[in-house]
Design a protein around this motif. Sequence first.
Motif, PDB file in Angstrom:
ATOM      1  N   ALA A  14       0.801  -1.226   0.000  1.00 58.45           N
ATOM      2  CA  ALA A  14       0.000   0.000   0.000  1.00 58.45           C
ATOM      3  C   ALA A  14       0.834   1.277   0.000  1.00 58.45           C
ATOM      4  CB  ALA A  14      -0.930   0.007   1.209  1.00 58.45           C
ATOM      5  N   HIS A  15       2.097   1.221   0.409  1.00 58.81           N
ATOM      6  CA  HIS A  15       2.942   2.421   0.527  1.00 58.81           C
ATOM      7  C   HIS A  15       2.279   3.450   1.433  1.00 58.81           C
ATOM      8  CE1 HIS A  15       5.578   0.922  -2.623  1.00 58.81           C
ATOM      9  NE2 HIS A  15       4.495   0.634  -3.310  1.00 58.81           N
ATOM     10  N   ASN A  16       1.745   2.961   2.533  1.00 56.49           N
ATOM     11  CA  ASN A  16       1.016   3.798   3.479  1.00 56.49           C
ATOM     12  C   ASN A  16       1.445   3.393   4.884  1.00 56.49           C
ATOM     13  OD1 ASN A  16      -1.008   4.688   5.325  1.00 56.49           O
ATOM     14  ND2 ASN A  16      -2.484   4.847   3.662  1.00 56.49           N
ATOM     15  N   PRO A  17       1.777   4.359   5.781  1.00 59.12           N
ATOM     16  CA  PRO A  17       2.228   3.983   7.127  1.00 59.12           C
ATOM     17  C   PRO A  17       1.159   3.305   7.986  1.00 59.12           C
ATOM     18  CG  PRO A  17       2.239   6.376   6.853  1.00 59.12           C
ATOM     19  CD  PRO A  17       1.871   5.795   5.549  1.00 59.12           C
ATOM     20  N   GLN A  18      -0.142   3.533   7.690  1.00 61.90           N
ATOM     21  CA  GLN A  18      -1.203   2.921   8.489  1.00 61.90           C
ATOM     22  C   GLN A  18      -1.725   1.615   7.891  1.00 61.90           C
ATOM     23  OE1 GLN A  18      -1.444   6.449   7.970  1.00 61.90           O
ATOM     24  NE2 GLN A  18      -0.591   6.730   9.995  1.00 61.90           N
ATOM     25  N   LEU A  19      -1.314   1.289   6.676  1.00 58.96           N
ATOM     26  CA  LEU A  19      -1.849   0.127   5.979  1.00 58.96           C
ATOM     27  C   LEU A  19      -0.704  -0.584   5.262  1.00 58.96           C
ATOM     28  CD1 LEU A  19      -4.562  -1.222   4.981  1.00 58.96           C
ATOM     29  CD2 LEU A  19      -4.348   0.263   2.992  1.00 58.96           C
ATOM     30  N   VAL A  20      -0.528  -1.876   5.535  1.00 55.53           N
ATOM     31  CA  VAL A  20       0.565  -2.604   4.896  1.00 55.53           C
ATOM     32  C   VAL A  20       0.203  -2.946   3.460  1.00 55.53           C
ATOM     33  CG1 VAL A  20       1.985  -4.677   4.965  1.00 55.53           C
ATOM     34  CG2 VAL A  20       1.421  -3.503   7.073  1.00 55.53           C
ATOM     35  N   CYS A  21      -0.907  -3.658   3.271  1.00 56.42           N
ATOM     36  CA  CYS A  21      -1.300  -4.004   1.901  1.00 56.42           C
ATOM     37  C   CYS A  21      -2.802  -4.219   1.822  1.00 56.42           C
ATOM     38  CB  CYS A  21      -0.539  -5.230   1.401  1.00 56.42           C
ATOM     39  SG  CYS A  21      -1.123  -6.805   2.042  1.00 56.42           S
ATOM     40  N   ALA A  22      -3.293  -4.387   0.588  1.00 52.90           N
ATOM     41  CA  ALA A  22      -4.722  -4.566   0.368  1.00 52.90           C
ATOM     42  C   ALA A  22      -5.201  -5.927   0.873  1.00 52.90           C
ATOM     43  CB  ALA A  22      -5.045  -4.416  -1.107  1.00 52.90           C
ATOM     44  N   VAL A  23      -4.346  -6.934   0.828  1.00 50.96           N
ATOM     45  CA  VAL A  23      -4.738  -8.278   1.252  1.00 50.96           C
ATOM     46  C   VAL A  23      -4.610  -8.438   2.761  1.00 50.96           C
ATOM     47  CG1 VAL A  23      -4.273 -10.740   0.958  1.00 50.96           C
ATOM     48  CG2 VAL A  23      -4.046  -9.187  -0.983  1.00 50.96           C
ATOM     49  N   HIS A  24      -3.517  -7.933   3.322  1.00 51.12           N
ATOM     50  CA  HIS A  24      -3.253  -8.031   4.763  1.00 51.12           C
ATOM     51  C   HIS A  24      -3.042  -6.616   5.313  1.00 51.12           C
ATOM     52  CE1 HIS A  24      -2.676 -12.345   4.269  1.00 51.12           C
ATOM     53  NE2 HIS A  24      -1.888 -12.067   3.244  1.00 51.12           N
ATOM     54  N   PRO A  25      -4.115  -5.931   5.704  1.00 49.64           N
ATOM     55  CA  PRO A  25      -3.991  -4.525   6.139  1.00 49.64           C
ATOM     56  C   PRO A  25      -3.011  -4.320   7.286  1.00 49.64           C
ATOM     57  CG  PRO A  25      -6.294  -5.117   5.852  1.00 49.64           C
ATOM     58  CD  PRO A  25      -5.496  -6.374   5.699  1.00 49.64           C
ATOM     59  N   THR A  26      -2.920  -5.274   8.216  1.00 51.38           N
ATOM     60  CA  THR A  26      -1.994  -5.139   9.336  1.00 51.38           C
ATOM     61  C   THR A  26      -0.731  -5.949   9.149  1.00 51.38           C
ATOM     62  OG1 THR A  26      -3.082  -6.928  10.542  1.00 51.38           O
ATOM     63  CG2 THR A  26      -3.843  -4.678  10.983  1.00 51.38           C
ATOM     64  N   GLY A  27      -0.554  -6.506   7.961  1.00 50.77           N
ATOM     65  CA  GLY A  27       0.631  -7.297   7.660  1.00 50.77           C
ATOM     66  C   GLY A  27       0.361  -8.772   7.792  1.00 50.77           C
TER      67      GLY A  27
END
Length: 146
Positions: A14-27
Motif C-alpha cells: 500500500a505504501h502507506n504507514p497505516q496500511l501494509v497491503c490490500a490483502v493483509h492490512p496489518t501485515g
Amino acid sequence: MSKLLECNRCLFYAHNPQLVCAVHPTGPSGNTCLDFRDDPELETKQFVDFLGIGETDDNPYNDNNQQWEPEGARYVNGELTIERTFYNGELIVQPQERWTQQQKLELLDWHPMFTGRCPQCNGLFDRDWSARVHWDCECGWMDDTI
C-alpha cells in the motif's frame, strides 16, 4: 503492524504507514506471505540509497548495530536519557533535579495541591486554587515542600 522485507516489492503493498497491503492490512501473520506477488513495475527501477543510510555499519538506524545515541544522550536501563543539551553549538547546563521520580509520584498522593485535603487533619482546602500560593492549614500544617 508487522511488515516483511518482501512487502516493499509486493504488487499489493500500500505504501502507506497505516496500511501494509490490500490483502493483509496489518501485515501477514507469519514469517512468509502466501499472497506475495512481485510488482512488475519495480523490476525495471533501480533503487539508489540517496540518503546514504543503507545497510552499512555506520548507519545509526541499522538494527544490526547497538542502540544509536545522539550526541549528549545515552541509554540508561533501556531509556534514552539526555545528559547534555546544545544550542547553536554551545552547551546548555541543565539544572540539578530537586526531586527524584519516586518523590514526585509520592507528592501526588499527599500534597493538597493534588488531593485538595490537608495531609495532617484531612480538612478540605478552598477549591479556588488559581490564586493560591501557600498551602497552610488552620490545624498548623504548613507547606514547606514546594
